[in-house]
Design a protein around this motif. Structure first.
Motif, PDB file in Angstrom:
ATOM      1  N   LYS A 188      -8.248-120.709 -82.921  1.00 20.65           N
ATOM      2  CA  LYS A 188      -7.336-119.563 -82.884  1.00 20.65           C
ATOM      3  C   LYS A 188      -5.918-120.118 -82.819  1.00 20.65           C
ATOM      4  O   LYS A 188      -5.458-120.536 -81.747  1.00 20.65           O
ATOM      5  CB  LYS A 188      -7.666-118.711 -81.656  1.00 20.65           C
ATOM      6  CG  LYS A 188      -6.870-117.440 -81.530  1.00 20.65           C
ATOM      7  CD  LYS A 188      -7.559-116.602 -80.468  1.00 20.65           C
ATOM      8  CE  LYS A 188      -6.730-115.475 -79.980  1.00 20.65           C
ATOM      9  NZ  LYS A 188      -7.472-114.687 -78.978  1.00 20.65           N
ATOM     10  N   ALA A 199      -4.717-114.952 -87.327  1.00 18.59           N
ATOM     11  CA  ALA A 199      -4.928-115.670 -86.077  1.00 18.59           C
ATOM     12  C   ALA A 199      -5.926-116.808 -86.148  1.00 18.59           C
ATOM     13  O   ALA A 199      -5.792-117.791 -85.427  1.00 18.59           O
ATOM     14  CB  ALA A 199      -5.386-114.665 -85.017  1.00 18.59           C
ATOM     15  N   TYR A 238      -6.809-119.801 -74.080  1.00 19.70           N
ATOM     16  CA  TYR A 238      -5.685-120.246 -74.890  1.00 19.70           C
ATOM     17  C   TYR A 238      -5.686-121.771 -74.934  1.00 19.70           C
ATOM     18  O   TYR A 238      -6.386-122.428 -74.162  1.00 19.70           O
ATOM     19  CB  TYR A 238      -4.367-119.737 -74.288  1.00 19.70           C
ATOM     20  CG  TYR A 238      -4.274-120.076 -72.823  1.00 19.70           C
ATOM     21  CD1 TYR A 238      -3.784-121.303 -72.409  1.00 19.70           C
ATOM     22  CD2 TYR A 238      -4.779-119.199 -71.865  1.00 19.70           C
ATOM     23  CE1 TYR A 238      -3.778-121.650 -71.070  1.00 19.70           C
ATOM     24  CE2 TYR A 238      -4.772-119.538 -70.518  1.00 19.70           C
ATOM     25  CZ  TYR A 238      -4.270-120.765 -70.130  1.00 19.70           C
ATOM     26  OH  TYR A 238      -4.289-121.117 -68.805  1.00 19.70           O
ATOM     27  N   ARG A 263       1.475-125.139 -81.151  1.00 18.72           N
ATOM     28  CA  ARG A 263       1.760-125.355 -82.585  1.00 18.72           C
ATOM     29  C   ARG A 263       1.956-126.834 -82.926  1.00 18.72           C
ATOM     30  O   ARG A 263       1.662-127.285 -84.022  1.00 18.72           O
ATOM     31  CB  ARG A 263       3.021-124.588 -83.022  1.00 18.72           C
ATOM     32  CG  ARG A 263       3.063-123.116 -82.631  1.00 18.72           C
ATOM     33  CD  ARG A 263       2.060-122.283 -83.437  1.00 18.72           C
ATOM     34  NE  ARG A 263       2.308-120.852 -83.287  1.00 18.72           N
ATOM     35  CZ  ARG A 263       1.841-120.088 -82.300  1.00 18.72           C
ATOM     36  NH1 ARG A 263       1.100-120.605 -81.344  1.00 18.72           N
ATOM     37  NH2 ARG A 263       2.095-118.788 -82.257  1.00 18.72           N
ATOM     38  N   SER A 282      -2.571-114.549 -76.962  1.00 14.46           N
ATOM     39  CA  SER A 282      -1.643-115.115 -77.945  1.00 14.46           C
ATOM     40  C   SER A 282      -0.203-114.716 -77.639  1.00 14.46           C
ATOM     41  O   SER A 282       0.725-115.461 -77.947  1.00 14.46           O
ATOM     42  CB  SER A 282      -2.014-114.633 -79.348  1.00 14.46           C
ATOM     43  OG  SER A 282      -3.330-115.014 -79.681  1.00 14.46           O
ATOM     44  N   ASN A 341       1.197-108.364 -80.350  1.00 17.78           N
ATOM     45  CA  ASN A 341       1.755-109.270 -79.359  1.00 17.78           C
ATOM     46  C   ASN A 341       1.060-109.111 -78.001  1.00 17.78           C
ATOM     47  O   ASN A 341       1.671-108.675 -77.036  1.00 17.78           O
ATOM     48  CB  ASN A 341       3.264-108.971 -79.255  1.00 17.78           C
ATOM     49  CG  ASN A 341       3.987-109.917 -78.333  1.00 17.78           C
ATOM     50  OD1 ASN A 341       3.453-110.965 -77.956  1.00 17.78           O
ATOM     51  ND2 ASN A 341       5.195-109.548 -77.944  1.00 17.78           N
ATOM     52  N   TRP A 382      -0.031-111.767 -88.653  1.00 19.33           N
ATOM     53  CA  TRP A 382      -0.335-111.534 -87.231  1.00 19.33           C
ATOM     54  C   TRP A 382       0.709-110.560 -86.698  1.00 19.33           C
ATOM     55  O   TRP A 382       1.911-110.836 -86.735  1.00 19.33           O
ATOM     56  CB  TRP A 382      -0.286-112.871 -86.490  1.00 19.33           C
ATOM     57  CG  TRP A 382      -0.344-112.753 -84.996  1.00 19.33           C
ATOM     58  CD1 TRP A 382      -1.023-111.814 -84.267  1.00 19.33           C
ATOM     59  CD2 TRP A 382       0.308-113.592 -84.037  1.00 19.33           C
ATOM     60  NE1 TRP A 382      -0.848-112.024 -82.923  1.00 19.33           N
ATOM     61  CE2 TRP A 382      -0.033-113.099 -82.749  1.00 19.33           C
ATOM     62  CE3 TRP A 382       1.139-114.715 -84.132  1.00 19.33           C
ATOM     63  CZ2 TRP A 382       0.435-113.698 -81.579  1.00 19.33           C
ATOM     64  CZ3 TRP A 382       1.611-115.315 -82.958  1.00 19.33           C
ATOM     65  CH2 TRP A 382       1.257-114.814 -81.702  1.00 19.33           C
ATOM     66  N   THR A 421      -3.037-118.759 -83.068  1.00 20.48           N
ATOM     67  CA  THR A 421      -1.996-118.002 -82.368  1.00 20.48           C
ATOM     68  C   THR A 421      -1.967-118.299 -80.874  1.00 20.48           C
ATOM     69  O   THR A 421      -0.983-118.006 -80.206  1.00 20.48           O
ATOM     70  CB  THR A 421      -2.210-116.495 -82.582  1.00 20.48           C
ATOM     71  OG1 THR A 421      -3.566-116.173 -82.221  1.00 20.48           O
ATOM     72  CG2 THR A 421      -1.974-116.102 -84.030  1.00 20.48           C
ATOM     73  N   HIS A 480      -7.412-110.753 -87.755  1.00 16.70           N
ATOM     74  CA  HIS A 480      -6.251-111.634 -87.924  1.00 16.70           C
ATOM     75  C   HIS A 480      -4.978-110.978 -87.388  1.00 16.70           C
ATOM     76  O   HIS A 480      -4.142-111.624 -86.768  1.00 16.70           O
ATOM     77  CB  HIS A 480      -6.058-111.975 -89.401  1.00 16.70           C
ATOM     78  CG  HIS A 480      -7.027-112.999 -89.921  1.00 16.70           C
ATOM     79  ND1 HIS A 480      -7.230-114.213 -89.306  1.00 16.70           N
ATOM     80  CD2 HIS A 480      -7.852-112.998 -91.006  1.00 16.70           C
ATOM     81  CE1 HIS A 480      -8.133-114.919 -89.986  1.00 16.70           C
ATOM     82  NE2 HIS A 480      -8.529-114.195 -91.016  1.00 16.70           N
ATOM     83  N   GLY A 485      -4.672-110.855 -83.499  1.00 10.05           N
ATOM     84  CA  GLY A 485      -4.786-112.108 -82.731  1.00 10.05           C
ATOM     85  C   GLY A 485      -6.052-112.083 -81.895  1.00 10.05           C
ATOM     86  O   GLY A 485      -6.054-112.463 -80.730  1.00 10.05           O
ATOM     87  N   ALA A 526       3.707-113.778 -87.242  1.00  6.92           N
ATOM     88  CA  ALA A 526       3.469-114.906 -88.154  1.00  6.92           C
ATOM     89  C   ALA A 526       3.001-114.331 -89.487  1.00  6.92           C
ATOM     90  O   ALA A 526       2.413-113.247 -89.531  1.00  6.92           O
ATOM     91  CB  ALA A 526       2.416-115.859 -87.587  1.00  6.92           C
TER      92      ALA A 526
END
Ligand code: FES
Length: 588
Positions: free
Chosen positions: A403, A387, A489, A409, A323, A319, A316, A405, A279, A282, A383
């Motif tokens: 997923k 994730a 993604y 959104r 994600s 970076n 999360w 992340t 998590h 990510g 977050a």
């Protein structure tokens, strides 16, 4: 510098134990003569192997698997470590699952690799194993095999590729591979420019350099306690990768002496730690399947819903693409997995055992993020929650994953009409400029699960239809019983179980049915009553694969669904190498 308490596991007194390899080399009979003689045939003098821990180095090197192309070199450094610690190394090849080149799916062959590793470790005079892995399925596959053989083992991954660069920015496989292809489809890249990008992303040996499945599984192997701390993120070409291989060889000898087996390390606490790290980084949705398979081998009672329970208070932090922004080299510089565990603090069970002989807490003592843009602190996360979300509902009674992340959104709560395709139709259909699709459409592909795929290929990252791309949209809700690449993604729901090919609810969905996705609530439903679903299920034609030999037949007969890790049912659990098979009378 990795600190280890060589050979001393928590609870161990440190006393030397009987070597398994002595059953081969220390016997005064004809068989012992043959075992010794035929090893000497390779030029190994008796003093090089007699009364020494024999370390089997299972190597997934292959020229077909670019990600693992440097593992022969790394094996040499493992051997140096083994010899320096008083052991005797023997390298052997195992199946190499080349993520990109292998058809129909590496997930199916992950189980064959696991069988290969398990039986190779058990059948040979090994006191411990080193698993040289890298590309996506090679790490979980080898680990599953070593766990079922339950011979002391640790993993040495090959590390990520060098960062790619193109026109002034860093690029990574294969998140940017998808972006380049989308740009080409949209007309933003010419065919010539697109061809140019083939050489800029994958610059070296090593696995994909985003937080895809390979990076995720290397990280989770470390979090599980099955590789040396700090090992996952070291770039493939960095001299410290070789040094880590050397230290892995040293530690393999220590594990052999103390019989610290995988089943003593892979406990409920270590699985919880791995899920929390998943998590926080990510990580890839594939990790859910691999962890469920590993838990099945370890005989740990892990429920799919545990991923949601632990997500609730796991932030999360990392970076990295797909994600976030950065690549694995920056993750390494920021402190890698030890820094993530350090930032997670009390959420991690620090008492869990590891292959160093130290606990997780001892391994990462004092380790924190060195770059807060790459690895955030728990007080300032990307977050508040992790994730991956496991979904339930009448479309996926046995679960599905998303997923969050890497998703849009705005689409995490969505209601829209289904547009349904079978696996073989979808690529052509999404290129149709007149496809009846809107931004609200829920694109569904079925027939790509463990049985339908077969082996659950990574085809769940369904292309955004050309018609939407040309209107400026680059995401829509997509659902399938396939998997998705860890590098992918978008608002993509995968692993729908049970799959369509065995009559799961996905097989009953028709164009125009309303699909309701609510990630916050953890639900995925089709607006049909139970009676309607049952009625439609009764109208389905039934097909079975017409295969009666080979590994494919074994797969069709025994493959489990995604929620049980896509393992073969006959491979769950362990057959410890030191245990004897008991015979039963066949007489009634
Ligand atoms: Fe091997 Fe991505 S193709 S890790």
């Amino acid at each position: 510098m990795t600190t280890t308490r060589e050979g001393l596991a928590p609870g161990d007194g440190g006393e030397a134990q009987h070597l398994r390899s002595s059953e081969w080399f220390d016997r005064d009979d004809f068989a012992g003569w043959v075992f010794r003689s035929f090893i000497k045939a390779e030029g190994f003098p008796e003093e090089s192997f007699r009364n020494k821990p024999v370390i089997g180095i299972a190597n997934t090197w292959s020229e077909v698997t670019n990600c693992n192309a440097h593992l022969r070199d790394l094996a040499d450094f493992v051997k140096r470590g083994v010899i320096s610690a008083g052991g005797f190394p023997l390298e052997f090849p195992v199946l190499s699952t080349a993520e990109v080149q292998m058809m129909p799916s590496t997930m199916m062959y992950r189980n064959l690799l696991a069988m290969d590793v398990e039986e190779s470790l058990r059948a040979h005079p090994f006191d411990a194993g080193v698993l040289l892995t890298g590309c996506d399925k090679t790490t979980p596959g080898a680990l599953m095999g070593a766990l079922s053989a339950d011979i002391p083992s640790l993993v040495c991954t090959g590390g990520p590729m060098m960062n790619g660069h193109w026109r002034g920015r860093d690029v990574g496989a294969c998140t940017d591979c998808h972006l380049f292809w989308t740009a080409r489809r949209r007309g933003d890249l010419s065919p010539e420019e697109h061809h140019e990008t083939e050489e800029v992303v994958t610059r070296s040996a090593g696995h994909c350099q985003v937080m895809g499945t390979a990076s995720t599984m290397a990280s989770l192997t470390e979090a599980l306690g099955m590789s040396l701390p700090g090992s996952a993120a070291i770039p493939a070409g960095d001299s410290r990768r070789r040094a880590m291989a050397y230290r892995t060889g040293v530690q393999a000898v220590a594990l052999a002496r103390q019989r610290l087996t995988p089943s003593r390390i892979l406990t409920p606490a270590s699985f919880d730690n791995a899920i929390r790290v998943l998590h926080a980084i990510g990580g890839s949705t594939n990790a859910v399947i691999h962890l469920m398979a590993l838990a099945g081998r370890a005989e740990v009672d892990l429920a799919l819903d545990r991923f949601n329970e632990l997500r609730a208070d796991t932030p999360w932090l990392v970076n990295l693409r797909p994600s976030g922004d950065w690549l694995m080299e920056e993750f390494f510089q920021a402190g890698g997995v030890p820094a993530v565990i350090g930032e997670l603090g009390g959420r991690i069970d620090g008492s869990a055992s590891t292959v160093t002989g130290l606990t997780v807490a001892e391994n990462v003592a004092g380790r924190r993020s060195a770059n807060h843009d790459v690895i955030r602190t728990a007080a300032d996360p990307l977050a508040a929650r992790g994730a991956i979300v496991v979904l339930r509902g009448n479309l996926c009674p046995d679960g599905a994953v998303i997923k969050v992340t890497a998703a849009d959104r705005r689409k995490l709560r969505h209601r829209g009409p289904a547009l349904v395709f079978d696996r073989t139709e979808i690529l052509e259909a999404t290129e149709d400029p007149d496809l009846d699709v809107t931004p609200d459409t829920v694109l569904i592909m079925r027939g790509a699960g463990p049985i339908g795929g077969p082996g659950m290929p990574e085809s769940g990252h369904l292309p955004v239809p050309q018609r939407l791309l040309s209107q400026g949209y680059d995401d829509l809700v997509r659902i399938s019983d396939a998997r998705i690449s860890g590098t992918a993604y978008g608002t993509v729901v995968a692993h729908v179980a049970p799959e369509a090919a065995i009559g799961g609810p996905l097989a009953c969905v028709r164009n125009g049915d309303i699909i309701e996705l609510d990630v916050e609530a953890g639900t995925l439903n089709v607006a049909l009553s139970e009676d309607e679903l049952r009625e439609r299920a009764g109208e389905l034609d039934s097909y079975a694969p017409d295969v009666n030999r080979g590994f494919l037949a074994l797969h069709y007969e025994h493959a489990l669904q995604a929620d049980r890790g896509c393992d073969l049912d006959v491979l769950r659990g362990r057959t410890p190498a030191d245990g004897a098979v008991e015979w039963r009378s066949r007489r009634r």
